[in-house]
Design an enzyme around this catalytic site. Sequence first.
Site, mmCIF file in Angstrom:
data_model
loop_
_atom_site.group_PDB
_atom_site.id
_atom_site.type_symbol
_atom_site.label_atom_id
_atom_site.label_comp_id
_atom_site.label_asym_id
_atom_site.label_seq_id
_atom_site.Cartn_x
_atom_site.Cartn_y
_atom_site.Cartn_z
ATOM 1 N N ASP A 320 -15.589 7.677 -15.081
ATOM 2 C CA ASP A 320 -16.670 7.283 -15.977
ATOM 3 C C ASP A 320 -16.897 8.439 -16.953
ATOM 4 O O ASP A 320 -16.493 9.571 -16.689
ATOM 5 C CB ASP A 320 -17.933 7.008 -15.155
ATOM 6 C CG ASP A 320 -19.108 6.624 -16.024
ATOM 7 O OD1 ASP A 320 -18.924 5.824 -16.952
ATOM 8 O OD2 ASP A 320 -20.209 7.142 -15.785
ATOM 9 N N ASP A 516 -20.878 8.278 -11.383
ATOM 10 C CA ASP A 516 -22.138 8.823 -10.872
ATOM 11 C C ASP A 516 -23.293 7.838 -10.918
ATOM 12 O O ASP A 516 -24.400 8.176 -10.518
ATOM 13 C CB ASP A 516 -22.532 10.082 -11.654
ATOM 14 C CG ASP A 516 -23.197 9.756 -12.982
ATOM 15 O OD1 ASP A 516 -22.791 8.761 -13.616
ATOM 16 O OD2 ASP A 516 -24.122 10.478 -13.381
ATOM 17 N N ASP A 520 -21.244 2.294 -11.388
ATOM 18 C CA ASP A 520 -19.909 2.722 -10.971
ATOM 19 C C ASP A 520 -19.599 2.360 -9.521
ATOM 20 O O ASP A 520 -18.445 2.459 -9.098
ATOM 21 C CB ASP A 520 -19.768 4.242 -11.123
ATOM 22 C CG ASP A 520 -19.933 4.703 -12.555
ATOM 23 O OD1 ASP A 520 -19.410 4.006 -13.446
ATOM 24 O OD2 ASP A 520 -20.576 5.733 -12.782
#
Length: 786
Positions: A320, A516, A520
Amino acid sequence: MNNVGSPVDSWVSRLGRWFGPALVLVTLGALVAGAAAWLAGWSRTADGCWMAGTVTAVVPAVAWVVASLRRHQAGVDLIAVLSLIGTMLVHEYLAGALIAVMLAGGRALEAAAGRRASHDLRALLQRAPRSARRRTGSEVTVIPLAEVAVGDLLVVGPGEIVPVDGRIAGTVAVFDESALTGEPVHVQRAVGEPVRSGVVNAGGACELRASATAENSTYAGIVRLAEQTGAESAPVVRLADRYAAWFLPLALLVAGGAWLATGSMVRAVAVLVVATPCPLLLAAPVAIVSGLSRASRHGVVVRSGGALENLGHATTLAMDKTGTLTMGRPTVVEVVAGPGRDGTEILRLAASVDQFSPHVLAEAIVTEALDRGLQLSLPVDVTEEPGRGVTATIDDLRIQVGKLAENNVTAEWARKATNHARLDSAAVTWVCLESTPVGALLLRDPLRRDASRTMRRLRTAGLNRLVMLTGDRVEPAREVATVLGLDEVYAQQTPTDKVAAVRAERDRAVTVMVGDGINDAPALAAATVGVAMGARGATASSEAADIVLTTDRLDRLADAMDIARWSRHIAMESAVVGMGLSLIAMVIAALGWLPPAAGALLQEGIDIAVILNALRALGGNPAVRVELPAETEQMLRRFAAEHDELRDAVGLLRDAANLLTAGTGATALDALTKAHAFLCDRLLPHEHAEETELYPALAHPLGSGEATATMSRTHAEIQRLAERIDTHLALAKGSGAIQPDQVDDLLACLYGLYELLRLHFMQEEENYFTLTEDVSDPNKISCPTA
């Protein structure tokens, strides 16, 4: 949504956790009791104790073998079972007891290494709203979430989670959508615009018309997706079982050959005893457990030995962007002042107005002002309009901080600020005095200081494909990918898109996913190995992950890769050496020179040797270790702190150049004088100290003075440009003004030195300052700002 776990599941889990240690205690107790009885001359009692220990181990061992056979795997435990049964058939009870202790100990170690958290993502379930407030006429009632119907008018209070998908009704609303997109900037939704469940109301109370039931809404879909991908995870194939695929038939062949050739079943049992793969059952788990221990000391919690093994041979990394490659918090990168205005005063006024605003950009503005040591004024008559900004009175002046309509951005300086923001993929917050724009603040989410260095380390560790998945726009995503040298970028990704991308990568290679946020979590569960940046409380992603980085440092992932590969190397080395010794012992036993009991003792000696070797995993790979003396670490911290102090002041160079483009009068000369004073009084002494103190101190830890040679060359260029600016200033003061023939070269020097310092600061921070713990504010951007 289903409840997470049941009392029966919990009881079974606790029973399984205690079974391994209990089996070790029973088998070890039987061995010790038998030894004591044998020393006392009670041979039958000794045999009885050893037989009891053997039988105790046989029962669960048979169950493990059956479970493996059901998965169409002939695991390493099969040899142990044959050995245990064989020792009882030929009455070699001591050998059986020794094998029982070895088997129980290996399984207990492996259970300790392989015990992983459940993938039920209980944080997602706990966060999900259980009720909603429905308005009917003037009456508002609280109803269970399951009773929400399409078309219901719902009220969502400040800070509350949107319970179902819907469309805004009544008034403009502002939401924090980071739980779904990962982006930390609040989003304004006008009347009629869609809103997804799971986002947080970041403004005042608002109303929305439900467009879906709870079951069919976005947030429920994310939970189902995470549970589904978690359930898809295939069982990890043990390193021991992979080696057993060829070691098992070889051992059976030697044992069978010895029996057929000599007719002695004792020889066959002796072969099986020394063939019992203790190096596999003990050495590999010990190495993995040692790796887990070392990883935890580096702020990396690995939830299973299987995850560490998989991490050790992963080749693809999906990441990410927000909070992983970037800081996840907007930061002021530039203050633009209108004509006749001072940038510092613009920042002070904006921060004074924003002191009581909960908006994420307001927090960044106030933080920047406080970091610069500005004294903020107390705002009065404060009003905040969601999606527009904050207005307050400061020192009898009516100040507005927030957004402006495009038709209000007409001044030349304002259009330049807008264009600059677009080029830098930054957000713009305008500062208006009595409704007239007088300044602007450019904010963006900065890259982590260690991001580039970590990407290089990860490639060195064996990851040959780096992929970024982000809900952010294409332009900033591509910019980050270009800076970091990533192989693939997927922008504007929903949680479902991320899962699909991770699955596609996983089908091609062993894939690690790093994230995080709650958004996700499904992708982490879908990857071969999920890694959560858990330092800032991303509970859902941490629950879904196999590995959690407990410190807010991306380079810990590179540390985890190094530890995983080293641990796996040690485990394989221990297993291969141990099996080689076992093969030699098997030949000796087949020739009749090694009875079962002596073979068991010899095998224990091999165990000790390979376990001692496996414990080397605790120390880490010496090839990648950089040991810094305490005084060098302290020096790095000092220079890192100086970098933080110098960043803002470096903008004086660009300010002087900007003023010079507008004219060569007294204002430009004054700005040039200030920039020159900064160079002479602060910057050059800092660079000289780095050259004479820091770089020599780093030469030994980094292996050579060549490691800092390019930075030394940059220091020389900084000195050259500073001296050239000094000459220009002397000429300008001698003639009373900056002369037209000086402008081009002076602009080249100022802009060139500004960009050179930006690059130089980033290089030092990536290459050197990340060798020790971060001591500067992690919210600060890793390059100079205006």
